[in-house]
Motif scaffolding. Structure first.
Motif, PDB file in Angstrom:
ATOM      1  N   SER A   1     -72.403   4.338  36.020  1.00 15.05           N
ATOM      2  CA  SER A   1     -73.257   5.518  35.873  1.00 15.05           C
ATOM      3  C   SER A   1     -74.244   5.620  37.040  1.00 15.05           C
ATOM      4  O   SER A   1     -74.426   6.691  37.631  1.00 15.05           O
ATOM      5  N   LYS A   2     -74.839   4.494  37.377  1.00 14.68           N
ATOM      6  CA  LYS A   2     -75.814   4.474  38.480  1.00 14.68           C
ATOM      7  C   LYS A   2     -75.141   4.746  39.822  1.00 14.68           C
ATOM      8  O   LYS A   2     -75.641   5.541  40.629  1.00 14.68           O
ATOM      9  N   ALA A   3     -73.990   4.103  40.038  1.00 20.11           N
ATOM     10  CA  ALA A   3     -73.320   4.216  41.334  1.00 20.11           C
ATOM     11  C   ALA A   3     -72.794   5.623  41.592  1.00 20.11           C
ATOM     12  O   ALA A   3     -72.813   6.107  42.729  1.00 20.11           O
ATOM     13  N   LEU A   4     -72.306   6.277  40.527  1.00 19.82           N
ATOM     14  CA  LEU A   4     -71.744   7.625  40.673  1.00 19.82           C
ATOM     15  C   LEU A   4     -72.784   8.716  40.429  1.00 19.82           C
ATOM     16  O   LEU A   4     -72.468   9.902  40.525  1.00 19.82           O
ATOM     17  N   ASP A   5     -74.009   8.298  40.080  1.00 16.34           N
ATOM     18  CA  ASP A   5     -75.074   9.248  39.767  1.00 16.34           C
ATOM     19  C   ASP A   5     -74.633  10.188  38.637  1.00 16.34           C
ATOM     20  O   ASP A   5     -74.757  11.407  38.743  1.00 16.34           O
ATOM     21  N   ARG A   6     -74.129   9.580  37.573  1.00 19.89           N
ATOM     22  CA  ARG A   6     -73.728  10.342  36.387  1.00 19.89           C
ATOM     23  C   ARG A   6     -74.600   9.904  35.205  1.00 19.89           C
ATOM     24  O   ARG A   6     -75.000   8.739  35.119  1.00 19.89           O
ATOM     25  N   PRO A   7     -74.871  10.814  34.260  1.00 21.45           N
ATOM     26  CA  PRO A   7     -75.613  10.410  33.066  1.00 21.45           C
ATOM     27  C   PRO A   7     -74.819   9.364  32.277  1.00 21.45           C
ATOM     28  O   PRO A   7     -73.585   9.412  32.234  1.00 21.45           O
ATOM     29  N   LEU A   8     -75.512   8.418  31.684  1.00 19.17           N
ATOM     30  CA  LEU A   8     -74.876   7.431  30.805  1.00 19.17           C
ATOM     31  C   LEU A   8     -75.178   7.804  29.361  1.00 19.17           C
ATOM     32  O   LEU A   8     -76.342   7.915  28.970  1.00 19.17           O
ATOM     33  N   ILE A   9     -74.125   8.009  28.586  1.00 20.63           N
ATOM     34  CA  ILE A   9     -74.275   8.276  27.154  1.00 20.63           C
ATOM     35  C   ILE A   9     -73.657   7.093  26.417  1.00 20.63           C
ATOM     36  O   ILE A   9     -72.465   6.826  26.558  1.00 20.63           O
ATOM     37  N   ARG A  10     -74.467   6.396  25.662  1.00 16.68           N
ATOM     38  CA  ARG A  10     -74.016   5.155  25.018  1.00 16.68           C
ATOM     39  C   ARG A  10     -73.894   5.337  23.511  1.00 16.68           C
ATOM     40  O   ARG A  10     -74.842   5.770  22.853  1.00 16.68           O
ATOM     41  N   LEU A  11     -72.730   5.004  22.992  1.00 19.36           N
ATOM     42  CA  LEU A  11     -72.511   4.966  21.555  1.00 19.36           C
ATOM     43  C   LEU A  11     -72.417   3.501  21.161  1.00 19.36           C
ATOM     44  O   LEU A  11     -71.403   2.847  21.416  1.00 19.36           O
ATOM     45  N   GLN A  12     -73.479   2.969  20.575  1.00 15.50           N
ATOM     46  CA  GLN A  12     -73.474   1.583  20.130  1.00 15.50           C
ATOM     47  C   GLN A  12     -72.822   1.513  18.747  1.00 15.50           C
ATOM     48  O   GLN A  12     -73.325   2.084  17.788  1.00 15.50           O
ATOM     49  N   CYS A  13     -71.697   0.842  18.673  1.00 15.22           N
ATOM     50  CA  CYS A  13     -70.939   0.809  17.414  1.00 15.22           C
ATOM     51  C   CYS A  13     -71.504  -0.232  16.455  1.00 15.22           C
ATOM     52  O   CYS A  13     -72.088  -1.237  16.876  1.00 15.22           O
ATOM     53  N   TYR A  14     -71.303   0.010  15.178  1.00 16.97           N
ATOM     54  CA  TYR A  14     -71.731  -0.916  14.133  1.00 16.97           C
ATOM     55  C   TYR A  14     -70.911  -0.635  12.881  1.00 16.97           C
ATOM     56  O   TYR A  14     -70.256   0.409  12.767  1.00 16.97           O
ATOM     57  N   GLU A  15     -70.947  -1.564  11.959  1.00 14.16           N
ATOM     58  CA  GLU A  15     -70.191  -1.411  10.725  1.00 14.16           C
ATOM     59  C   GLU A  15     -70.726  -0.211   9.931  1.00 14.16           C
ATOM     60  O   GLU A  15     -71.925  -0.076   9.726  1.00 14.16           O
ATOM     61  N   GLY A  16     -69.821   0.669   9.533  1.00 17.74           N
ATOM     62  CA  GLY A  16     -70.226   1.853   8.782  1.00 17.74           C
ATOM     63  C   GLY A  16     -70.506   3.064   9.644  1.00 17.74           C
ATOM     64  O   GLY A  16     -70.898   4.117   9.122  1.00 17.74           O
ATOM     65  N   LEU A  17     -70.327   2.961  10.955  1.00 16.53           N
ATOM     66  CA  LEU A  17     -70.532   4.110  11.846  1.00 16.53           C
ATOM     67  C   LEU A  17     -69.619   5.259  11.429  1.00 16.53           C
ATOM     68  O   LEU A  17     -68.425   5.075  11.227  1.00 16.53           O
ATOM     69  N   ASP A  18     -70.189   6.456  11.281  1.00 16.13           N
ATOM     70  CA  ASP A  18     -69.391   7.604  10.856  1.00 16.13           C
ATOM     71  C   ASP A  18     -69.588   8.769  11.813  1.00 16.13           C
ATOM     72  O   ASP A  18     -70.331   8.683  12.791  1.00 16.13           O
ATOM     73  N   LEU A  19     -68.899   9.877  11.528  1.00 21.64           N
ATOM     74  CA  LEU A  19     -68.930  11.026  12.427  1.00 21.64           C
ATOM     75  C   LEU A  19     -70.328  11.601  12.588  1.00 21.64           C
ATOM     76  O   LEU A  19     -70.693  12.078  13.664  1.00 21.64           O
ATOM     77  N   SER A  20     -71.119  11.586  11.513  1.00 15.80           N
ATOM     78  CA  SER A  20     -72.445  12.197  11.583  1.00 15.80           C
ATOM     79  C   SER A  20     -73.360  11.452  12.553  1.00 15.80           C
ATOM     80  O   SER A  20     -74.291  12.029  13.111  1.00 15.80           O
ATOM     81  N   SER A  21     -73.105  10.157  12.758  1.00 11.75           N
ATOM     82  CA  SER A  21     -73.914   9.376  13.689  1.00 11.75           C
ATOM     83  C   SER A  21     -73.305   9.341  15.082  1.00 11.75           C
ATOM     84  O   SER A  21     -74.017   9.213  16.076  1.00 11.75           O
ATOM     85  N   ALA A  22     -71.969   9.444  15.157  1.00  5.49           N
ATOM     86  CA  ALA A  22     -71.291   9.282  16.437  1.00  5.49           C
ATOM     87  C   ALA A  22     -70.967  10.596  17.117  1.00  5.49           C
ATOM     88  O   ALA A  22     -70.950  10.671  18.350  1.00  5.49           O
ATOM     89  N   VAL A  23     -70.686  11.650  16.335  1.00  9.26           N
ATOM     90  CA  VAL A  23     -70.148  12.875  16.924  1.00  9.26           C
ATOM     91  C   VAL A  23     -71.055  14.082  16.686  1.00  9.26           C
ATOM     92  O   VAL A  23     -71.592  14.668  17.617  1.00  9.26           O
ATOM     93  N   TYR A  24     -71.224  14.466  15.441  1.00  9.00           N
ATOM     94  CA  TYR A  24     -72.049  15.636  15.140  1.00  9.00           C
ATOM     95  C   TYR A  24     -72.442  15.615  13.669  1.00  9.00           C
ATOM     96  O   TYR A  24     -71.854  14.907  12.849  1.00  9.00           O
ATOM     97  N   GLU A  25     -73.436  16.408  13.344  1.00  6.83           N
ATOM     98  CA  GLU A  25     -73.745  16.727  11.952  1.00  6.83           C
ATOM     99  C   GLU A  25     -74.471  18.063  11.932  1.00  6.83           C
ATOM    100  O   GLU A  25     -74.953  18.546  12.959  1.00  6.83           O
ATOM    101  N   TRP A  26     -74.528  18.649  10.757  1.00  5.94           N
ATOM    102  CA  TRP A  26     -75.233  19.914  10.607  1.00  5.94           C
ATOM    103  C   TRP A  26     -76.670  19.657  10.186  1.00  5.94           C
ATOM    104  O   TRP A  26     -76.948  18.724   9.431  1.00  5.94           O
ATOM    105  N   ASN A  27     -77.566  20.480  10.687  1.00  5.76           N
ATOM    106  CA  ASN A  27     -78.976  20.378  10.326  1.00  5.76           C
ATOM    107  C   ASN A  27     -79.162  21.045   8.961  1.00  5.76           C
ATOM    108  O   ASN A  27     -79.467  22.237   8.850  1.00  5.76           O
ATOM    109  N   HIS A  28     -78.950  20.254   7.914  1.00  5.84           N
ATOM    110  CA  HIS A  28     -78.927  20.805   6.560  1.00  5.84           C
ATOM    111  C   HIS A  28     -80.278  21.391   6.141  1.00  5.84           C
ATOM    112  O   HIS A  28     -80.325  22.403   5.439  1.00  5.84           O
TER     113      HIS A  28
END
Length: 303
Positions: free
Chosen positions: A58-85
């Motif tokens: 990311s630093k060398a190519l001057d690109r933004p770094l977006i990090r998804l830190q995985c953990y047990e129970g990770l679901d779409l609402s935390s990793a991808v998207y959710e609606w603002n209920h």
């Protein structure tokens, strides 16, 4: 993309400019992943530099770094998207008050972009054209197989399907780096979509280069002793061998203590920097550590 390295040697130089010492095999698979637009799947023990590679890229190519830190129970609402209920409910109440709660326009509005909360994967897919981010999916082995199955669409087609909204496709696919510490096997279907590389502990020569780069305060003699000691320590039957990160930490710690050479007392006092399990520490302190140190001194004296 014009900012990507044109050959393997340029890839090595690119990483070196960002203080990452890569061997040629890793540089080769990284070069191919970048040129082919394929995710890079890095597997290996903790602390060998898998996560660091994505940060450096990311630093060398001057690109933004977006990090998804995985953990047990990770679901779409935390990793991808959710609606603002909460905001959606407020909108519904306002429409009800205005007598417009049953219209088709209401449904279309509450499932529009202004109520969509973007998580790391979706953020990466919607990255700036011509400057796609580096998406780090870190420690994938901590998640379950259901999450792996979802990633197949992202890795194959660079898109996410949202039932209420539609399909969001990346105009410029992100550079994807996936890491795993191999606490469980990842399904073949996901691996087939990636270029694979096992990141092993470095050779003594490469680890010495890393220590010189990351802990420049350590003298050359001390750096050689540290690397030789850690290399021999990894050959012992430990519960968890020290990674490169621990080698760097140890070199830094010994520098802070103004050490000029290893000795049994100094090693005993600082083993908690290098080893993270009491059984391993106790084993080394009982005598095996002294044997390793003697072997290091003999080896360097001859060399």
């Amino acid at each position: 993309m014009s900012d990507l390295p044109a050959h393997i040697d340029e890839t090595i130089e690119l990483l070196a400019a960002a203080d990452y010492v890569a061997d040629r095999s890793l540089a080769t698979v990284l070069f191919l992943a970048l040129r082919m637009g394929r995710p890079l799947f890095l597997e290996g023990e903790a602390g060998v530099g898998k996560t660091e590679l994505a940060k450096v890229l990311s630093k060398a190519l001057d690109r933004p770094l977006i990090r998804l830190q995985c953990y047990e129970g990770l679901d779409l609402s935390s990793a991808v998207y959710e609606w603002n209920h909460a905001a959606q409910m407020i909108e519904i109440r306002l429409r009800e008050a205005a007598g417009d709660a049953t219209s088709e326009a209401l449904r279309a509005d509450i499932f529009s972009e202004r109520f969509l909360i973007r998580r790391p994967v979706l953020q990466a897919l919607e990255g700036e054209a011509g400057r796609a981010p580096v998406l780090l999916i870190d420690e994938l082995d901590r998640t379950d197989e259901a999450f792996e199955a979802f990633l197949l669409e992202v890795l194959s087609d660079h898109q996410v399907s949202i039932p209420e909204f539609g399909t969001i496709r990346a105009q410029d696919p992100p550079i994807v780096v996936i890491t795993t510490n191999r606490t469980r096997e990842i399904h073949d279907a996901l691996k087939r979509r990636c270029l694979y590389h096992w990141v092993d502990y470095p050779s003594a020569e490469r680890e010495l280069a890393i220590v010189r780069l990351k802990a420049p305060g350590a003298s050359d003699d001390l750096s050689r002793e540290i690397v030789s000691y850690v290399q021999k320590l990894r050959a012992a039957d430990l519960f968890k061998s020290p990674g490169v990160a621990e080698t760097i930490d140890w070199a830094t710690a010994l520098t802070e203590l103004d050490a000029i050479a290893l000795d049994p007392s100094l090693i005993s006092d600082t083993l908690g920097v290098l080893l993270k399990y009491q059984d391993d520490i106790a084993r080394i302190e009982k005598g095996e550590g002294r044997e390793i140190l003697n072997a290091v001194k003999r080896e360097l004296a001859v060399g």
